[in-house]
Every structure is written in C-alpha cells, then in structure tokens.
Design a protein around this motif. Sequence first.
Motif, PDB file in Angstrom:
ATOM      1  N   UNK A 145      53.671  39.239  34.770  1.00 27.59           N
ATOM      2  CA  UNK A 145      52.539  39.615  35.461  1.00 27.59           C
ATOM      3  C   UNK A 145      51.440  40.154  34.898  1.00 27.59           C
ATOM      4  N   UNK A 146      51.637  40.257  33.520  1.00 26.36           N
ATOM      5  CA  UNK A 146      50.585  40.906  32.437  1.00 26.36           C
ATOM      6  C   UNK A 146      50.380  42.331  33.069  1.00 26.36           C
ATOM      7  N   UNK A 147      51.106  43.054  33.417  1.00 25.23           N
ATOM      8  CA  UNK A 147      50.887  44.407  33.909  1.00 25.23           C
ATOM      9  C   UNK A 147      51.724  45.357  33.101  1.00 25.23           C
ATOM     10  N   UNK A 148      51.279  46.350  32.487  1.00 30.05           N
ATOM     11  CA  UNK A 148      52.087  47.129  31.728  1.00 30.05           C
ATOM     12  C   UNK A 148      52.583  48.091  32.537  1.00 30.05           C
ATOM     13  N   UNK A 149      54.102  48.468  32.381  1.00 30.90           N
ATOM     14  CA  UNK A 149      55.070  49.508  33.041  1.00 30.90           C
ATOM     15  C   UNK A 149      54.358  50.877  32.585  1.00 30.90           C
ATOM     16  N   UNK A 150      54.495  51.784  33.319  1.00 34.17           N
ATOM     17  CA  UNK A 150      54.351  53.441  32.934  1.00 34.17           C
ATOM     18  C   UNK A 150      55.084  53.587  31.939  1.00 34.17           C
TER      19      UNK A 150
END
Length: 302
Positions: free
Chosen positions: A278-283
């Motif tokens: 999803x091209x969304x970095x995790x925290x």
Amino acid sequence: MASRVVKGGPALTEYLNASKSAEPLFGDVQKHVLAKAQQPSGRRQDVLHPSEIVKSDWCHRSAFHRLRLGAEPPDRLKTTFTRENIFAEGHQTHTKWQTWLTEMGRLAGDWRCAHCGVVFWHETTPTCCHGCSAPATCLTYAEVPLSADPLRIGGKADGYSPRDWALVEIKTLGLGSLRFERPEFLNRFMVGTEEFGPLPDLTRLWRQFRRPLPAAIRQTQLYMYLANHFEDLPTEKTVFIYDFKPTQESKSFTVTYDERFSEPVIEAAATIVDCIETDSAPPCNINGRAGCASCLAFEESK
C-alpha cells in the motif's frame, strides 16, 4: 586496478588510526580488511534477515524503508577491524564443524560447485557435482536456505542433520557476547585481583554456561518455523555447538521447536509486507512518532 575508498564516519576514523600502527605491516593488514569491508558484501537487502528481525530493537519502519530501497542508508555502512576479525573467526569456526560433519556424512544442505557454479541440494556428502560431475574437491557447503517468500524473509541455517531431524547452529562464545546479552551471568564470575582488578573466572563461567544465548534461541526458533512451514524440511529441534573463545573448549545444547516464539515476528513481517503493497510506512515500534535512530537514518538521508 582502482583503489578502494573508505567512506567517512567511524570506518574512516578506524582506517586512519590503522596508519598510526607501530608495526607498518600490521597497520597495512588493518587497512586492507577495513577497505575490503566497504565493498558490497552480497548480503541481500530485499529480504528480512532472521538475525535482524528477532532482535528486541528491530524497527519495523526501518525494515519497510530498506525493503523498498533494497539498500541500507549510507551512514549504516560502518565497521571496525575488531568486528571484522570477529566475523572472520566465526566463519572459520563454521567451516571447521561443517567439515567434520561432512566427513561423517551427517550434513544435508546446499552445495556449490566451483567449476560450473551450480548450487544443488544433497541429503548427505555428495561425491560429485550434480551439474557437471566435477569431483567433490570442487564442492563447497552452502548451508541451508530458509525462506518465506510471501513474508519477504530469507536466511540460512548453519546445517541440517536428516538423521536427527535437526538444524545445526554453530556459535563462538566470547566475553563480549556475554557482556552484551547476559551481563548478569558474566558478573557472577568476576573475581577481584590486586594487579588487574576484576577478571572473569573462565573455568567456572564455562562450566555454568548451560543454555544458548537468548538471541540465538529466538533466531533458531524462527529458522525452525521457516523449515517446517515454508521449506518442507521436517525439523524437531536445533542442535547448538558452542566454541568458547578463551579456552577453545566446546559443548552442545538442544532446543526443541516451539512456534509460539516466532508468531509475533511472523505477524510483524506480514504487516510490513502489507505496508509495502500500500506504500504506507508503518509507525516506528521503538520510539513512536518521534522515530528511532534506525528509521530516521533512512528518512533523514532523503
């Protein structure tokens, strides 16, 4: 031939200090080793390495960045001569035990042919290359690949014994390892001396060393999980072989398979793969919204 360049940072400081050695030949060896260490190692950067992801300070956000880039951030490319010396000694210890197990016909795994380059699996000691029929003298043991492609995890165990249904892990134990992972254990054996201050009682320490270090147990539990769930390699246990650096004594331990050790790491790897898709970095799981040194090294280098 192009000259090697050592990049800035701690590696450069160590390299320059080597030039000040009282013995020029020794200093030249140090510089050679440090320059060589700056070259590409061949270690894959597009997978999660079991030795990395079982650590308590493994940053999920940093792993996300490294998998996307396929490389470490520039300021992570650093080492010291002592560290490289430790790695080299560890490799030699692996080769020693793997050679003995090979001579006994007790070692299964991948083998690499120096003549044709093919890599093939064999359950016992091969007599020739499966690709070109070159003699066994052309073959080198290439260990046991353990991967979970859907989770982007990839690594290698030191060996596999089919007769025992067991992975084999070969370790060296030094005071530095104990100081880092089990300082309370090391402190139990410190003895005061008038001339040198506190020193470890090596005989008592080695006698009381009765289980593998915690990080090694976590790593091999993950190896066994991969072997059983992704590699169709029946594994009930891991046999550890430890060499004690100060005295060259050896002993072994057996750790039975318990997949509960690996479930949190497997879940974290699955989350990271989902974040890449999803091209969304995790925290950052180490230091929250502020981030830790590991993930900030990627983000600050952009």
